[in-house]
Design a protein around this motif. Structure first.
Motif, mmCIF file in Angstrom:
data_model
loop_
_atom_site.group_PDB
_atom_site.id
_atom_site.type_symbol
_atom_site.label_atom_id
_atom_site.label_comp_id
_atom_site.label_asym_id
_atom_site.label_seq_id
_atom_site.Cartn_x
_atom_site.Cartn_y
_atom_site.Cartn_z
ATOM 1 N N LEU A 822 5.048 1.046 7.345
ATOM 2 C CA LEU A 822 3.969 1.237 6.364
ATOM 3 C C LEU A 822 3.710 2.713 6.071
ATOM 4 O O LEU A 822 2.869 3.031 5.251
ATOM 5 N N TRP A 823 4.423 3.619 6.773
ATOM 6 C CA TRP A 823 4.180 5.041 6.553
ATOM 7 C C TRP A 823 4.727 5.447 5.185
ATOM 8 O O TRP A 823 5.916 5.199 4.887
ATOM 9 N N PRO A 824 3.962 6.114 4.380
ATOM 10 C CA PRO A 824 4.468 6.566 3.057
ATOM 11 C C PRO A 824 5.187 7.903 3.166
ATOM 12 O O PRO A 824 4.717 8.950 2.668
ATOM 13 N N LEU A 825 6.371 7.898 3.819
ATOM 14 C CA LEU A 825 7.108 9.149 4.032
ATOM 15 C C LEU A 825 7.587 9.751 2.723
ATOM 16 O O LEU A 825 7.818 10.967 2.637
ATOM 17 N N CYS A 843 -0.403 11.961 3.315
ATOM 18 C CA CYS A 843 -0.295 10.509 3.297
ATOM 19 C C CYS A 843 -1.590 9.877 2.781
ATOM 20 O O CYS A 843 -2.690 10.308 3.139
ATOM 21 N N PHE A 844 -1.419 8.835 1.998
ATOM 22 C CA PHE A 844 -2.554 8.076 1.447
ATOM 23 C C PHE A 844 -3.569 8.998 0.767
ATOM 24 O O PHE A 844 -4.780 8.819 0.879
ATOM 25 N N ILE A 874 -5.212 1.933 -0.786
ATOM 26 C CA ILE A 874 -4.405 1.794 0.432
ATOM 27 C C ILE A 874 -3.341 0.720 0.230
ATOM 28 O O ILE A 874 -2.151 0.914 0.537
ATOM 29 N N GLU A 875 -3.730 -0.426 -0.300
ATOM 30 C CA GLU A 875 -2.776 -1.511 -0.528
ATOM 31 C C GLU A 875 -1.721 -1.114 -1.551
ATOM 32 O O GLU A 875 -0.544 -1.465 -1.413
ATOM 33 N N ALA A 876 -2.154 -0.351 -2.594
ATOM 34 C CA ALA A 876 -1.187 0.067 -3.611
ATOM 35 C C ALA A 876 -0.140 1.004 -3.011
ATOM 36 O O ALA A 876 1.058 0.923 -3.334
ATOM 37 N N SER A 879 2.157 -1.124 -0.869
ATOM 38 C CA SER A 879 3.036 -1.927 -1.734
ATOM 39 C C SER A 879 4.148 -1.070 -2.310
ATOM 40 O O SER A 879 5.297 -1.534 -2.469
ATOM 41 N N ARG A 880 3.818 0.188 -2.620
ATOM 42 C CA ARG A 880 4.855 1.071 -3.155
ATOM 43 C C ARG A 880 5.897 1.403 -2.092
ATOM 44 O O ARG A 880 7.098 1.475 -2.369
ATOM 45 N N VAL A 881 5.413 1.589 -0.854
ATOM 46 C CA VAL A 881 6.336 1.876 0.247
ATOM 47 C C VAL A 881 7.265 0.683 0.481
ATOM 48 O O VAL A 881 8.483 0.837 0.697
ATOM 49 N N LEU A 882 6.709 -0.528 0.442
ATOM 50 C CA LEU A 882 7.489 -1.743 0.707
ATOM 51 C C LEU A 882 8.220 -2.257 -0.517
ATOM 52 O O LEU A 882 8.988 -3.226 -0.422
ATOM 53 N N CYS A 883 7.943 -1.641 -1.655
ATOM 54 C CA CYS A 883 8.561 -2.053 -2.931
ATOM 55 C C CYS A 883 8.231 -3.495 -3.280
ATOM 56 O O CYS A 883 9.042 -4.206 -3.909
ATOM 57 N N ARG A 884 7.096 -3.933 -2.849
ATOM 58 C CA ARG A 884 6.628 -5.276 -3.194
ATOM 59 C C ARG A 884 5.113 -5.343 -2.951
ATOM 60 O O ARG A 884 4.560 -4.544 -2.188
#
Length: 963
Positions: A822-825, A843-844, A874-876, A879-884
């Protein structure tokens, strides 16, 4: 000029113009002879006046001489215009004649002469003066008679003198009219001078009637003095009086007064009772026909009586005479051409503006009223002045102070006044008022029956030795009910109940040092058991002395949980002595419950605290919102009386009216009906609440005043937070009820009714609509109390934030057990000398910036919306990190939210959370907002427990990685 040219000039003009020229020449000569033969000798006698009557006669004769001189000058001007016309007829038109072009100017000179002449006749000035040199005037009798057109009958010198001064004028005016009529007949209807000639004919025809009436009145008045006793004559005899009617000619009785004779003059109605004279100024006489056709009612400022005649015809005559005389007196000039036939209305107005000094015993004795009257009573705007210096300026109704008024009452000390700026009802202060006393104390609040009653604020003088302020309820001039008093000298604030100007009943004392007392007061002192809460949360429960010293049995609970139970007393050196049991084995108390000990909430039910503020607005709505009471409810603004006292400019002071600011009450109610839809209603309420001249705005302004008086300054004590947040909610309910009351009145005026409102609907409107609008007005004081109450919690939270701020982003995410996937690297943009583990505050970032907006609003609803948007950010990001699209479970959300909160670094987050929880709309309970707020509370509590110096920091990784 030779005879030939004169004859030729006269031949070129009409015979009427030539006759006018000869008439003016003869009259001018007569006036000159009258002046030299009569007037000059009368005023230039070698004998000094022997008494006041002689001096008055001499003054009147001098006035007559001046008016005769003026008449001669005007006659000479008329002669010149006639000669210019006769000698230059082609170049000067007939309309250029002074007699036609400015007939009113010529008439005025005649009128002045007639007035001066009749003044002399009334007091027999000619007879009195002629007696002083009787031998001289008898020798002049032949010359006097030569001034008359016919041989007068034998009579006194005075009588001959009267005729010589009057008869030439009367004959001159008569010939004026005849010649002008002849001149009119010679002119074509379209001649430019035709209208001027007709106007002059009318004026001088009316002058004939006026002269006859004026002379008749003067002669009748002169005859009246002979019928009165010398005492009555001394009182009544005046050159300005003209007798219009005498009850000896047309009998009339007077009830309930017993008058022997009734005299109607042109300026006064006089009743004679033996040697007593009752005089009534005609400007302040109102005439009303009675139900009996033989009765006429007379109203005056201090007397009411009836004139009773023998038959209806006599009643009609008396009514007509008195009515016309009143009209003439109000106009300040005699009717022209004669009494009762003037151009002005013949019915006197009910409302008049006159000055009068009261004579009868009573509260108005010796007071002078100057202003508007109606039916013999002060009515409208006016000013009352008493000989002792009291003044009242304002509105009156049927003789009593009614409406807005300013009253000055002098004090014993020089240049000191009590100044009352207030609304009055039937002679006493009632409604809102501002009173500035000679002691420099100031009261602003409501009155009833002339006494402080309802809500009000009393301030001591700025430089008082013991300064104070009382904000609260009054009853019959005394502090009674719920109220707040600041004692600046002792650094104390009392919050509680009062009775008869003394603290009585449950009360709380807050000190500058932070200590709080709560107990029952009697006779201005605490009596019986009570509690003492100190700044460090130490609690004493027991008895006190009347000066708040611990005495008798009691129990002390210390912040660490230790208790001391025993007896307490004070020694001679003012130390505290105790004998009891100290218990150190008790478990430490729950810090949360210890910190949140609150005072007052149980002692003073919130719905009963400020009834004196709410009740005037409720009563106003129940009475139908009458416009005349609008200012009495809303108050006013006037210039400070401290300046007005010096110059008494208060007599013309200006104040702002409610209708000057936002329209009348009618406009306010009409606007209510136009803004009932939700969006329009919100805008309308926001505008109304921000306007102190609107009933809702005024109510809010007063509630803000009470809130500041209770909770600001000394009252900013954490133990009062519960009382404060209760009051804000109660104020929202009361303001909504006030709005509904106004709406009900507006609908009733439209013939409609207001539907009943259920509790659920009311609560939704109060919390969803009104509370967010009024909360900003209380937020400063309220949030300060939350800050004080949660100061320790927020201190621990701030320390936790400081500890967590030592972590770089990835290390903090790892420390908080955020799952690495879940880390937005991708958000971390590294430079050549950076590693992921060292990058900070990236981050975030969108969620962090969003959460920081929570402190930019005071509305709990908007704060919750900020929290919801933060959750969305946070969810957005995830979701961007997970591509879904990904919904975060609580186990994942909480550590991420802790990360965002720690990076947002919001100060006093605990105070913010508790305020949101206390003030949020109950509709959100159990919903998403409640869930998110609970999550934020968990983050806050978790951050408080993070102490990296003692726990996981040293052994978790190499500390060099932190830098």
């Amino acid at each position: 000029m030779s005879e030939g040219p004169v004859s030729r000039a006269l031949a070129m003009c009409s015979s009427e113009e030539a006759d006018l020229l000869r008439l003016e020449e003869v009259f001018s000569t007569t006036l000159a002879r009258t002046n030299s033969l009569i007037l000059q000798p009368l005023i230039s006698g070698d004998l000094e006046p022997s008494d006041s009557c002689d001096r008055e006669c001499l003054r009147l004769l001098q006035q007559l001489h001046e008016s005769a001189q003026r008449l001669w000058e005007v006659t000479e001007q008329s002669l010149r215009s006639l000669r210019q016309r006769l000698y230059h007829p082609p170049s000067i038109g007939l309309e250029a004649l002074l007699l036609l072009r400015n007939a009113d100017y010529v008439l005025q000179a005649h009128m002045e002469y007639i007035k001066s002449y009749t003044d002399c006749v009334v007091v027999q000035a000619f007879q009195r003066v002629s007696k002083r040199r009787s031998e001289y005037w008898r020798s002049q009798r032949k010359a006097l008679r030569q001034l008359l057109s016919c041989v007068s009958p034998e009579g006194s010198v005075g009588t001959t003198m009267c005729q010589a001064l009057h008869q030439p004028l009367a004959q001159h005016v008569q010939k004026y009219v005849l010649l002008l009529l002849s001149l009119r007949d010679t002119l074509d209807k379209c001649h430019p001078a035709q209208e001027l000639v007709m106007h002059a004919v009318t004026l001088f025809g009316n002058l004939q009637s006026f002269m006859r009436q004026a002379l008749d009145q003067a002669v009748a008045t002169q005859a009246l003095w002979h019928s009165l006793s010398s005492r009555l004559r001394d009182v009544l005899c005046s050159p300005t009086h003209r007798l219009l009617q005498d009850s000896q000619d047309i009998p009339v009785g007077v009830t309930p007064l017993r008058a022997e004779r009734v005299l109607l003059f042109d300026d006064a109605l006089v009743l004679l009772q033996g040697h007593n004279v009752h005089t009534f100024d005609l400007k302040l006489v109102w005439v009303e026909p009675g139900t009996d056709k033989c009765v006429l009612h007379i109203l005056t400022p201090e007397e009411e009586f009836s004139l009773c005649t023998r038959d209806p015809q006599s009643q009609v005559l008396w009514q007509w005479k008195v009515t016309q005389a009143v009209c003439q007196a109000l106009r300040g000039k005699k009717d022209f051409p004669m009494l009762g036939s003037g151009r002005e209305p013949s019915v006197p107005p009910d409302c008049r503006c006159v000055a009068y000094t009261f004579r009868h015993e009573g509260r108005l004795c010796q007071a002078t009223y100057e202003g508007e009257w109606c039916r013999a009573k002060p009515h409208g705007k006016g000013t009352l002045r008493w000989p002792d210096g009291r003044n009242h300026v304002g509105h009156f109704y049927r003789g009593l102070e009614h409406g807005f008024g300013i009253c000055l009452v002098p004090q014993a000390s020089e240049d000191k006044f009590d100044c009352y700026k207030c609304h009055w009802q039937e002679g006493t202060m009632c409604g809102y008022g501002i009173c500035e006393y000679g002691t420099d104390e100031v009261y602003k609040g409501y009155f009833q029956a002339g006494q402080r009653h309802g809500f009000g604020v009393l301030d001591s003088a700025p430089q008082a030795s013991q300064p104070f302020r009382y904000t609260g309820h009054w009853e019959r001039g005394q502090r009674s009910g719920y109220g707040i008093e600041d004692d600046s000298d002792r650094g104390e604030r009392y919050i509680g109940m009062w009775l008869a100007d003394q603290r009585h009943g449950p009360g709380v004392v807050v000190t500058q040092a932070g200590a709080c007392y709560q107990g029952t007061f009697q006779g201005d002192k605490m009596a019986g058991p009570g509690i003492l809460l100190c700044e460090d949360d130490s609690l004493y429960e027991g008895t006190f002395t009347r000066d708040l010293t611990l005495l008798g049995k009691g129990k002390v609970t210390f912040p660490n949980g230790f208790t001391l139970d025993g007896s307490f007393s004070s020694g001679t050196d003012k130390g505290l002595y105790t004998q009891g049991v100290l218990d150190t084995a008790a478990l430490p108390p729950d810090p949360c419950s210890t910190r949140k000990r609150q005072l007052g909430a149980g002692a003073f039910p919130v719905e009963s605290r400020w009834q004196g503020v709410y009740s005037p607005f409720r009563a106003f709505a129940r009475s139908g919102c009458p416009g005349e009471l609008q200012e009495a409810l809303l108050g006013f603004h006037v210039q400070s009386s401290r300046e007005l006292r010096k110059s008494q400019e208060y007599l013309c002071c200006e104040r702002s009216h409610p209708e000057d600011c936002e329209g009348s009450m009618e406009d306010i109610l009409q606007e209510l009906l136009l803004h009932r839809e939700p969006k329009a209603l919100q805008q309308y309420l926001r505008k109304a609440l921000s306007n102190s001249r609107h009933p809702l705005g005024k109510l809010l302004q007063t509630l803000m005043l009470t809130f500041q008086a209770t909770y600001s300054g000394i009252g900013a004590n954490k133990h009062l937070q519960g009382m404060a947040q209760e009051e804000v909610k109660q104020h929202a309910q009361e303001l909504w009820a006030a709005y509904r009351g106004l709406l009900k009145v507006a609908l009733q005026r439209q013939g409609q009714t207001l539907e009943e409102e259920d509790i659920e609907t009311r609560d939704a409107q109060v919390h969803g609509l009104l509370l967010p609008l009024l909360l900003p007005n209380f937020y400063s004081e309220l949030f300060t109390l939350y800050l004080l109450l949660h100061e320790r919690e927020d201190g621990l939270y701030s320390q936790g934030i400081a500890n967590l701020s030592l972590f770089p982003d990835t290390k903090l995410l790892e420390f908080l057990d955020v799952q690495k996937h879940l880390w937005p690297l991708k958000d971390l943009k590294l430079t050549s000398n950076q590693r992921y583990s060292l990058v900070r505050d990236k981050c975030f970032l969108s969620a962090i910036e969003c959460l920081q907006k929570i402190i930019t609003t005071v509305d709990p609803r908007e704060k919750l919306e900020v929290l919801e948007k933060t959750y969305g950010e946070i969810e957005a990001t995830v979701s961007r990190v997970l591509c879904r699209e990904h919904k975060l479970p609580m186990d994942d959300l909480l550590p991420l939210l802790i990360y965002v909160v720690s990076r947002a670094r919001i100060q006093h987050l605990g105070a913010e959370i508790h305020l949101i929880r206390d003030m949020m709309d109950p509709i959100h309970t159990g919903g998403l907002h409640d869930f998110l707020l609970t999550a934020l509370e968990s983050c806050y509590e978790h951050i408080q427990k993070e102490d990296m110096r003692l726990h996981r920091l040293p052994g978790h990784w190499d500390s060099r990685e932190l830098w």
